[in-house]
Design a protein around this motif. Sequence first.
Motif, mmCIF file in Angstrom:
data_model
loop_
_atom_site.group_PDB
_atom_site.id
_atom_site.type_symbol
_atom_site.label_atom_id
_atom_site.label_comp_id
_atom_site.label_asym_id
_atom_site.label_seq_id
_atom_site.Cartn_x
_atom_site.Cartn_y
_atom_site.Cartn_z
ATOM 1 N N ALA A 193 65.487 84.277 111.408
ATOM 2 C CA ALA A 193 66.748 83.228 111.634
ATOM 3 C C ALA A 193 68.044 83.742 110.744
ATOM 4 C CB ALA A 193 66.155 82.044 111.463
ATOM 5 N N ASP A 194 67.791 83.945 109.569
ATOM 6 C CA ASP A 194 68.854 84.104 108.605
ATOM 7 C C ASP A 194 69.575 85.376 108.838
ATOM 8 O OD1 ASP A 194 68.109 82.023 107.256
ATOM 9 O OD2 ASP A 194 67.221 82.742 105.688
ATOM 10 N N GLN A 235 44.081 82.145 106.409
ATOM 11 C CA GLN A 235 44.953 81.411 107.290
ATOM 12 C C GLN A 235 46.203 81.062 106.647
ATOM 13 O OE1 GLN A 235 44.485 80.877 110.734
ATOM 14 N NE2 GLN A 235 46.603 80.207 110.258
ATOM 15 N N ASP A 236 45.831 80.753 105.060
ATOM 16 C CA ASP A 236 46.987 80.198 104.383
ATOM 17 C C ASP A 236 48.046 81.326 104.157
ATOM 18 O OD1 ASP A 236 45.768 77.741 104.110
ATOM 19 O OD2 ASP A 236 45.171 78.142 101.933
ATOM 20 N N ILE A 237 47.362 82.705 103.985
ATOM 21 C CA ILE A 237 48.239 83.848 103.836
ATOM 22 C C ILE A 237 49.089 83.811 105.254
ATOM 23 C CG2 ILE A 237 48.481 86.013 103.577
ATOM 24 C CD1 ILE A 237 46.155 85.853 101.591
ATOM 25 N N GLN A 238 48.574 83.817 106.313
ATOM 26 C CA GLN A 238 49.120 84.030 107.579
ATOM 27 C C GLN A 238 50.152 82.856 107.730
ATOM 28 O OE1 GLN A 238 49.147 86.664 109.512
ATOM 29 N NE2 GLN A 238 50.228 85.311 111.374
ATOM 30 N N ASP A 239 50.122 81.746 107.290
ATOM 31 C CA ASP A 239 51.048 80.548 107.433
ATOM 32 C C ASP A 239 52.180 80.952 106.684
ATOM 33 O OD1 ASP A 239 49.273 79.425 109.123
ATOM 34 O OD2 ASP A 239 48.827 77.973 107.591
ATOM 35 N N LEU A 240 51.749 81.518 105.345
ATOM 36 C CA LEU A 240 52.998 82.008 104.507
ATOM 37 C C LEU A 240 53.782 83.143 105.203
ATOM 38 C CD1 LEU A 240 51.109 81.843 100.927
ATOM 39 C CD2 LEU A 240 53.124 80.460 101.612
ATOM 40 N N LEU A 241 53.153 84.015 105.757
ATOM 41 C CA LEU A 241 53.758 85.224 105.987
ATOM 42 C C LEU A 241 54.456 84.946 107.555
ATOM 43 C CD1 LEU A 241 50.810 87.858 106.428
ATOM 44 C CD2 LEU A 241 52.950 88.122 105.108
ATOM 45 N N MET A 242 54.069 84.020 108.243
ATOM 46 C CA MET A 242 54.726 83.567 109.501
ATOM 47 C C MET A 242 56.000 82.826 109.205
ATOM 48 S SD MET A 242 54.893 84.096 112.641
ATOM 49 C CE MET A 242 53.465 84.632 113.343
ATOM 50 N N ASN A 243 55.819 81.766 108.395
ATOM 51 C CA ASN A 243 57.167 81.023 107.794
ATOM 52 C C ASN A 243 58.412 81.814 107.040
ATOM 53 O OD1 ASN A 243 55.801 78.502 108.568
ATOM 54 N ND2 ASN A 243 55.186 78.210 106.719
ATOM 55 N N SER A 244 57.806 82.944 106.494
ATOM 56 C CA SER A 244 58.663 83.555 105.807
ATOM 57 C C SER A 244 59.456 84.557 106.927
ATOM 58 C CB SER A 244 58.030 84.538 104.731
ATOM 59 O OG SER A 244 58.909 85.813 104.444
ATOM 60 N N ALA A 245 58.710 85.005 107.773
ATOM 61 C CA ALA A 245 59.225 85.911 108.776
ATOM 62 C C ALA A 245 60.141 85.132 109.749
ATOM 63 C CB ALA A 245 57.866 86.714 109.751
ATOM 64 N N LYS A 246 59.749 84.078 109.973
ATOM 65 C CA LYS A 246 60.801 83.205 111.147
ATOM 66 C C LYS A 246 61.901 82.903 110.289
ATOM 67 C CE LYS A 246 57.051 80.710 113.508
ATOM 68 N NZ LYS A 246 56.413 79.718 113.667
ATOM 69 N N LYS A 247 61.910 82.802 108.869
ATOM 70 C CA LYS A 247 63.292 82.127 108.053
ATOM 71 C C LYS A 247 63.892 83.643 107.975
ATOM 72 C CE LYS A 247 64.504 80.210 103.692
ATOM 73 N NZ LYS A 247 65.813 81.175 103.454
ATOM 74 N N LEU A 248 63.318 84.658 107.749
ATOM 75 C CA LEU A 248 64.032 85.808 107.700
ATOM 76 C C LEU A 248 64.694 86.423 108.946
ATOM 77 C CD1 LEU A 248 61.770 87.989 105.160
ATOM 78 C CD2 LEU A 248 64.028 87.482 104.947
ATOM 79 N N LYS A 265 62.594 94.289 107.559
ATOM 80 C CA LYS A 265 62.864 93.731 108.676
ATOM 81 C C LYS A 265 61.707 94.431 109.747
ATOM 82 C CE LYS A 265 65.928 94.625 112.785
ATOM 83 N NZ LYS A 265 67.145 95.454 113.234
ATOM 84 N N ASP A 266 61.264 95.663 109.452
ATOM 85 C CA ASP A 266 60.015 96.229 110.270
ATOM 86 C C ASP A 266 58.644 95.330 109.979
ATOM 87 O OD1 ASP A 266 61.712 98.185 110.707
ATOM 88 O OD2 ASP A 266 61.274 99.417 109.093
ATOM 89 N N ILE A 267 58.775 94.768 108.684
ATOM 90 C CA ILE A 267 57.556 93.963 108.568
ATOM 91 C C ILE A 267 57.852 92.548 109.202
ATOM 92 C CG2 ILE A 267 55.810 93.031 106.868
ATOM 93 C CD1 ILE A 267 55.698 96.418 107.132
ATOM 94 N N THR A 268 58.943 92.152 108.991
ATOM 95 C CA THR A 268 59.133 90.920 109.468
ATOM 96 C C THR A 268 58.799 90.853 111.269
ATOM 97 O OG1 THR A 268 60.788 90.228 108.110
ATOM 98 C CG2 THR A 268 61.126 89.031 109.992
ATOM 99 N N LEU A 269 59.391 91.772 111.866
ATOM 100 C CA LEU A 269 59.158 91.886 113.357
ATOM 101 C C LEU A 269 57.737 91.908 113.604
ATOM 102 C CD1 LEU A 269 62.468 93.845 114.395
ATOM 103 C CD2 LEU A 269 62.138 91.428 114.200
ATOM 104 N N ALA A 270 57.072 92.969 112.638
ATOM 105 C CA ALA A 270 55.554 93.143 113.035
ATOM 106 C C ALA A 270 54.715 91.710 112.832
ATOM 107 C CB ALA A 270 54.926 93.940 112.074
ATOM 108 N N ILE A 271 55.089 90.838 111.728
ATOM 109 C CA ILE A 271 54.567 89.627 111.791
ATOM 110 C C ILE A 271 54.706 88.885 112.904
ATOM 111 C CG2 ILE A 271 54.517 87.614 110.278
ATOM 112 C CD1 ILE A 271 55.182 89.262 107.906
ATOM 113 N N LEU A 272 55.862 88.666 113.305
ATOM 114 C CA LEU A 272 56.340 87.908 114.182
ATOM 115 C C LEU A 272 55.690 88.345 115.754
ATOM 116 C CD1 LEU A 272 60.088 87.269 113.756
ATOM 117 C CD2 LEU A 272 58.310 85.604 113.466
ATOM 118 N N GLY A 273 55.518 89.669 115.923
ATOM 119 C CA GLY A 273 54.895 90.134 116.885
ATOM 120 C C GLY A 273 53.336 90.207 116.813
#
Lengths: 335, 499
Positions: B494-495, B479-492, B267-275
């Motif tokens: 939301a879920d 950039q590819d990694i950032q996209d993967l991070l962001m997509n994963s963070a958004k999904k986590l 959760k901490d990392i997910t929010l850090a990615i989104l932020g």
Amino acid sequence: MEARKHRFHASIAGSSLIEDTSVSTSVVTSPATPLSYKKHKHSLWQRIVRARYYYMLLLPCFILLAIFCYYPAILALWGSIFTLDYGRSGEYVGLQNFRELFNDPIFIKSVKNVVALTVFGTITAVTVPIFVAEWIFRLKSDRAQYIYRILMVWPAIVPGLVTLLLWQFIYDPYYGLLNAILKWVGLNEWSTKAWLADPDLALYALMGTAFPFVGGIGVLIYLAGLQSIPVDIYDAAKLDGASGFRQFLTIDLPLIKGQIRLNLVLSIIAGLQALTGPLVLTGGGPVNATMVPGLYMYQQAFTYGRLGYASAIGVVVFIAVLALTILNMTLFKDD
Amino acid sequence: MTHDRSSDLSRLTASRVSRRTVLSATAVALAGIQMGVPASRVLAATRQDANLSGKIRMEAHDYTPSESMEKSDTNPIPRKALQDAADAYKQLHPGVEIEWVRVPTGTDSRVWAVTQLTGGTAPDIIWTQGADTAKDVGKGWWTNLNPYMDQPNPYVDAGAAGSAKWIDQFFEGPTGAKYAPDGNLYVVPYDLVTTFFFYNKTHFQNAGVEVPKTYAEFISTIEKLKDSGVPSYNGMQWSRPQLGEMLIGVWKDQIEPTGNAGAYTIKDITLAILGGIYDATKPEYKEWLRLMKDSADYWSPQWTNTKTKFDLQFTQGQLGIYEDGSWRFGLLKAVDDLKFEWGSFFMPILEKGDGVGKSEYATGKEPPAIGGATANQYGITNTAEKNGTVDLCVDWLRYISAPAQASKIIGELGQFLPNMKDVDVNDDLKDALKAVTSGVGEAGMIAYADKLDTEAAANIDTAVNNYLLGRADLDKTAQDIQDLLMNSAKKLAADNGWS
């Protein structure tokens, strides 16, 4: 023969069936079956009831098939429209899994890989054994034919996994046999390749593990076909001055079409379901260069816990196999 | 799923001691004293209740007693310490039966566990990992051990760690990191593991290299090894996040760890990615990628193939450096006909500076210790719940976690570090134990892949490998990694409803 069949009916079916042995025996033994049925016009249900003991004998087989083959397949079809994870109830998502699948670059890559593996595997599995079977068939000595038939089947007793692990050693960049041979023949630039670790080579390396491409079972299937061709045809061809190659083209190939079709279907199914080679030798890598749908499905189901998505992959593979089989049967329809 | 049977247990431990108990306890005490176990520990063990009975089926993983005590290629470290412990335990509790369950060779343990747990056929106790039990919250597969951890471990000496509360027996940092997001502990974190670089001294001598102290020296070392004609190194494994932490670790000032004992959670990392704090296109992350690439040219050409048997290559003297876990100590020592001397070193530090193997973004801090209680952790399954053997399982786990037993069980294998205090440690793992237990291990790292969704982590790994192989440039990879991070963070987010 007739008397033996009556005894068979009596022993397994009991007295009720004996009353109607004329119908039963005619079904089994006589080309006049349609006439018999015209005389005794029974409904399907009546016929099932009459033959219930035969169906009961088949029942265990169908029950096991239903539990272990049909039920999981239906479950996969059902699961593909849900997001499922072990131990949790799923959520209905309609065709979302399929939409995601067709936009999933790894899945698309895996499909390309499996197509390449299947095409290569099918061509080699269908063609090379024909020549070997033809060669054995044309041996004059029956004993030699027998020995070669045995030699063809012999490798089948070695587990496929062992063969794959041998290839792992053969492909070793430093100590492998392949690079040693390449170095010996002077191909120094190629003799340092890491065959299974290079994304540009790994898929070809997997194809190479089927070398020398002589599947024992394929050879035996062809050989059985060739041996069933009447000798008279060859005698007539020889009288007409047909060469051995001409006989191969105009007699053998057309008359073993059924066997070719069988090998073709088996090869396509095996190719599309390929899993063991990538799983054992590369794990789908490097960088997904050898990923195949079967392995991707396994990863999604067990590594990522996405059962619904994995089911969708299974459904797509099933449809592909079914479509290719139907296409194959249609194209190779007997005249 | 929670399971509170503390009242049952209190009732059991309060029951009267029978003559049979006294006799069996005396026998155990005498046997223990003969085996060199301090008498106080043995006497602590005799304070148990003899009424516990039932059958435990356990998948003890690395400590599962070997089927034979004859050393062989497939049985390099014959072991029976756990069997001895089981025998002693059965003397204490004559009504108890313990059966070992072995995962079929070549089977992924997690896959096996998931299958067994789903089918309701799992053994009562199985090897698992805290990260996995955390993902299984809500499935009803694992027993919540919190109530039990708050009770004393009756098998440790009075006044020793664990005698008041079982949880006190375990090192705080690594254990704290094993709690699931719901605040419950579902595993007994039995031992610890960390990573090392094992090296072939002969190859080092031939190449004229010394043990590297810095990352720049490390690159120079593997370059010289390669030049000397030796497959140099199996490629960066856990040292990838160790290197990353010495760069992106600077972001930790802006990310609040909400896990136990200072552990960072998904959760901490997910929010850090989104932020926008955790961002792969930032220079620190790009430096991480660049520095890995600096060394990748000198790795073994087989590094991309996960199926390569580097352990075999190293044992056969074909590899210069083998990055592996602490378990390699035990396995290397068990090889009788090793034809070279070997040593080990820890991940070298990343220096500040320009050029190959250095970075101006380096934090200058020592590399963090990988590990934590990630080797053998035992969870009590839904089978034990169904069979009513949870209390018995807890008592057995308490018994084997007591220093008297754990010292023998962990020491015999020689591959792992104990996660229990007062337990003897093999000499070559003493420094590592300090490093691992001084913090929370990998749980305190933000560069470690377990802070991401498993599938996203695998896809990021592929993107990085593509870059290391020269099949993608740095900017595109970032950039590819950032996209993967962001997509994963958004999904986590939301879920799980994280914001």
